[in-house]
Write a protein that holds these residues in place. Structure first.
Motif, PDB file in Angstrom:
ATOM      1  N   ALA A   1       0.759  -1.617   0.043  1.00  0.00           N
ATOM      2  CA  ALA A   1       0.205   0.030   0.163  1.00  0.00           C
ATOM      3  C   ALA A   1       0.891   1.215  -0.251  1.00  0.00           C
ATOM      4  O   ALA A   1       0.793   2.147  -0.800  1.00  0.00           O
ATOM      5  CB  ALA A   1      -0.297   0.012   1.348  1.00  0.00           C
ATOM      6  N   LEU A   2       2.163   1.239   0.277  1.00  0.00           N
ATOM      7  CA  LEU A   2       2.762   2.331   1.118  1.00  0.00           C
ATOM      8  C   LEU A   2       3.719   2.458   0.143  1.00  0.00           C
ATOM      9  O   LEU A   2       3.822   3.514  -0.511  1.00  0.00           O
ATOM     10  CB  LEU A   2       3.586   2.617   2.554  1.00  0.00           C
ATOM     11  N   LEU A   3       3.877   1.832  -0.589  1.00  0.00           N
ATOM     12  CA  LEU A   3       5.176   1.682  -2.179  1.00  0.00           C
ATOM     13  C   LEU A   3       4.539   1.508  -3.125  1.00  0.00           C
ATOM     14  O   LEU A   3       4.632   1.863  -4.677  1.00  0.00           O
ATOM     15  CB  LEU A   3       6.481   0.217  -1.687  1.00  0.00           C
ATOM     16  N   GLY A   4       2.774   1.499  -3.144  1.00  0.00           N
ATOM     17  CA  GLY A   4       2.063   0.955  -4.009  1.00  0.00           C
ATOM     18  C   GLY A   4       1.955   2.635  -5.383  1.00  0.00           C
ATOM     19  O   GLY A   4       1.929   3.242  -5.163  1.00  0.00           O
ATOM     20  N   PRO A   5       1.605   2.663  -7.059  1.00  0.00           N
ATOM     21  CA  PRO A   5       1.797   3.332  -7.775  1.00  0.00           C
ATOM     22  C   PRO A   5       0.494   4.399  -7.434  1.00  0.00           C
ATOM     23  O   PRO A   5       1.147   5.402  -7.811  1.00  0.00           O
ATOM     24  CB  PRO A   5       2.071   2.753  -9.171  1.00  0.00           C
ATOM     25  N   GLU A   6      -0.501   4.020  -6.856  1.00  0.00           N
ATOM     26  CA  GLU A   6      -1.663   4.251  -6.617  1.00  0.00           C
ATOM     27  C   GLU A   6      -1.390   5.627  -5.282  1.00  0.00           C
ATOM     28  O   GLU A   6      -1.602   7.326  -6.055  1.00  0.00           O
ATOM     29  CB  GLU A   6      -2.679   3.939  -6.366  1.00  0.00           C
ATOM     30  N   VAL A   7      -0.881   5.472  -4.500  1.00  0.00           N
ATOM     31  CA  VAL A   7      -0.306   7.047  -3.657  1.00  0.00           C
ATOM     32  C   VAL A   7       0.632   7.026  -4.233  1.00  0.00           C
ATOM     33  O   VAL A   7       0.978   8.550  -4.233  1.00  0.00           O
ATOM     34  CB  VAL A   7       0.087   5.563  -2.120  1.00  0.00           C
ATOM     35  N   TYR A   8       1.968   6.750  -4.527  1.00  0.00           N
ATOM     36  CA  TYR A   8       2.298   7.812  -5.113  1.00  0.00           C
ATOM     37  C   TYR A   8       2.083   8.540  -6.400  1.00  0.00           C
ATOM     38  O   TYR A   8       2.338  10.313  -6.159  1.00  0.00           O
ATOM     39  CB  TYR A   8       3.597   6.909  -6.442  1.00  0.00           C
ATOM     40  N   HIS A   9       1.128   8.331  -6.882  1.00  0.00           N
ATOM     41  CA  HIS A   9       0.613   9.154  -8.100  1.00  0.00           C
ATOM     42  C   HIS A   9      -0.506  10.355  -7.284  1.00  0.00           C
ATOM     43  O   HIS A   9      -0.035  11.294  -7.725  1.00  0.00           O
ATOM     44  CB  HIS A   9      -0.136   8.537  -9.138  1.00  0.00           C
ATOM     45  N   LEU A  10      -1.478  10.001  -6.778  1.00  0.00           N
ATOM     46  CA  LEU A  10      -1.859  10.679  -5.585  1.00  0.00           C
ATOM     47  C   LEU A  10      -1.209  11.938  -5.275  1.00  0.00           C
ATOM     48  O   LEU A  10      -1.524  13.304  -5.202  1.00  0.00           O
ATOM     49  CB  LEU A  10      -2.834  10.110  -4.793  1.00  0.00           C
ATOM     50  N   LEU A  11      -0.103  11.035  -4.515  1.00  0.00           N
ATOM     51  CA  LEU A  11       0.104  12.455  -4.033  1.00  0.00           C
ATOM     52  C   LEU A  11       1.367  12.989  -4.584  1.00  0.00           C
ATOM     53  O   LEU A  11       1.884  14.700  -4.022  1.00  0.00           O
ATOM     54  CB  LEU A  11       1.367  12.044  -2.998  1.00  0.00           C
ATOM     55  N   THR A  12       2.322  12.590  -5.591  1.00  0.00           N
ATOM     56  CA  THR A  12       2.661  13.429  -6.337  1.00  0.00           C
ATOM     57  C   THR A  12       1.889  13.942  -7.997  1.00  0.00           C
ATOM     58  O   THR A  12       2.096  15.603  -7.433  1.00  0.00           O
ATOM     59  CB  THR A  12       3.876  13.084  -7.305  1.00  0.00           C
ATOM     60  N   ALA A  13       1.474  13.405  -8.367  1.00  0.00           N
ATOM     61  CA  ALA A  13       0.945  14.039  -9.351  1.00  0.00           C
ATOM     62  C   ALA A  13      -0.386  14.738  -9.125  1.00  0.00           C
ATOM     63  O   ALA A  13      -0.861  16.172  -9.368  1.00  0.00           O
ATOM     64  CB  ALA A  13       0.190  12.844 -10.343  1.00  0.00           C
ATOM     65  N   ARG A  14      -1.195  14.150  -7.940  1.00  0.00           N
ATOM     66  CA  ARG A  14      -2.689  15.383  -7.884  1.00  0.00           C
ATOM     67  C   ARG A  14      -2.028  16.148  -6.500  1.00  0.00           C
ATOM     68  O   ARG A  14      -3.362  17.066  -6.651  1.00  0.00           O
ATOM     69  CB  ARG A  14      -3.656  14.098  -7.458  1.00  0.00           C
ATOM     70  N   ARG A  15      -1.421  15.887  -5.368  1.00  0.00           N
ATOM     71  CA  ARG A  15      -1.508  16.309  -4.453  1.00  0.00           C
ATOM     72  C   ARG A  15       0.132  18.106  -4.154  1.00  0.00           C
ATOM     73  O   ARG A  15      -0.293  18.401  -3.858  1.00  0.00           O
ATOM     74  CB  ARG A  15      -1.529  15.485  -3.502  1.00  0.00           C
ATOM     75  N   GLY A  16       0.501  17.462  -5.454  1.00  0.00           N
ATOM     76  CA  GLY A  16       1.483  18.196  -6.168  1.00  0.00           C
ATOM     77  C   GLY A  16       3.100  17.876  -5.041  1.00  0.00           C
ATOM     78  O   GLY A  16       4.262  19.102  -4.782  1.00  0.00           O
ATOM     79  N   TRP A  17       3.660  16.946  -4.546  1.00  0.00           N
ATOM     80  CA  TRP A  17       4.309  16.781  -3.556  1.00  0.00           C
ATOM     81  C   TRP A  17       5.645  16.235  -4.509  1.00  0.00           C
ATOM     82  O   TRP A  17       5.218  16.090  -5.296  1.00  0.00           O
ATOM     83  CB  TRP A  17       4.579  15.540  -2.790  1.00  0.00           C
ATOM     84  N   ASP A  18       6.525  16.656  -4.083  1.00  0.00           N
ATOM     85  CA  ASP A  18       7.987  16.501  -5.090  1.00  0.00           C
ATOM     86  C   ASP A  18       8.430  14.739  -4.402  1.00  0.00           C
ATOM     87  O   ASP A  18       8.060  14.415  -3.472  1.00  0.00           O
ATOM     88  CB  ASP A  18       8.584  17.421  -5.056  1.00  0.00           C
ATOM     89  N   ALA A  19       8.829  14.940  -5.652  1.00  0.00           N
ATOM     90  CA  ALA A  19       9.457  13.086  -4.797  1.00  0.00           C
ATOM     91  C   ALA A  19       9.877  13.040  -3.788  1.00  0.00           C
ATOM     92  O   ALA A  19      10.594  11.894  -3.166  1.00  0.00           O
ATOM     93  CB  ALA A  19      10.313  12.541  -6.583  1.00  0.00           C
TER      94      ALA A  19
END
Length: 205
Positions: free
Chosen positions: A168-186
């Motif tokens: 869950a934590l390392l899944g692409p869905e969370v990465y996409h949510l936080l970086t692409a949708r919420r604007g976090w940097d990597a």
């Protein structure tokens, strides 16, 4: 003068780059092999000769993006992964998992989005998406197996639940949510994920 093998490899890379550009901009279904060939400056026959099908081209694009190169070495056999698994410090292992995941997602996230969108309508791409998910499960299971040789897990966790939390934590869905949708940097995602892995998987210190 460039050797023939080097020229062939360079052309293959050009075709993959063209495919990624168009898949990302237009989507998989709307991108034809002819369009990819035109973008790459190649004859379409060369594209078909090299990859055979558009699905095979997308599959190779995914594999190369995950690995970071086109060497035929499985992820679990790569030196950086072996070093992570062998590190005796469980906290260091989890932080390195987050770091390596960040490096991979910086390369592969656009390709995974193409596959995720195409998978809803194309059975072959759905199969590719499921195969990628299954490979991720195998990787996370192996990392949890290594972790439990170094430390007890947080109270109430077993290896199966620890694997689920890691997925869950390392899944692409969370990465996409936080970086692409919420604007976090990597890098922010990496720090947060590393902290979450340590907190969720290991006993309080």
């Amino acid at each position: 003068m460039m050797r023939r093998a080097d020229r062939t490899q360079a052309n293959r890379q050009r075709m993959r780059a063209a495919a990624q550009t168009l898949f990302t901009a237009r989507g998989y279904a709307a991108t034809s092999m002819q369009a990819i060939a035109d973008e790459a400056g190649m004859a379409v026959q060369t594209l078909y000769f090299t990859f055979g099908t558009k699905r095979a081209l997308l599959a190779e694009l995914l594999d190369v993006a995950v690995a970071g190169d086109d060497e035929p070495v499985p992820s679990l056999d790569r030196p950086q992964v072996q070093a992570l698994l062998d590190d005796p410090d469980p906290v260091a292992q989890l932080r390195e998992q987050a770091r390596q995941a960040r490096e991979i997602y910086e390369r592969v996230a656009p390709v995974l989005q193409v596959i995720a969108h195409a998978a809803t309508a194309d059975p072959e791409i759905h199969e590719l998406w499921e195969a990628n998910n299954a490979q991720r499960v195998v990787m996370m299971e192996r990392m949890v197996t290594a972790l439990v040789t170094k430390t007890a897990l947080r109270e109430g966790l077993d290896a199966t639940m620890a694997t689920d939390i890691t997925l869950a934590l390392l899944g692409p869905e969370v990465y996409h949510l936080l970086t692409a949708r919420r604007g976090w940097d990597a890098e922010r995602w990496e720090r947060w994920t590393a902290d979450a892995l340590v907190t969720q998987l290991l006993p309080p210190r």
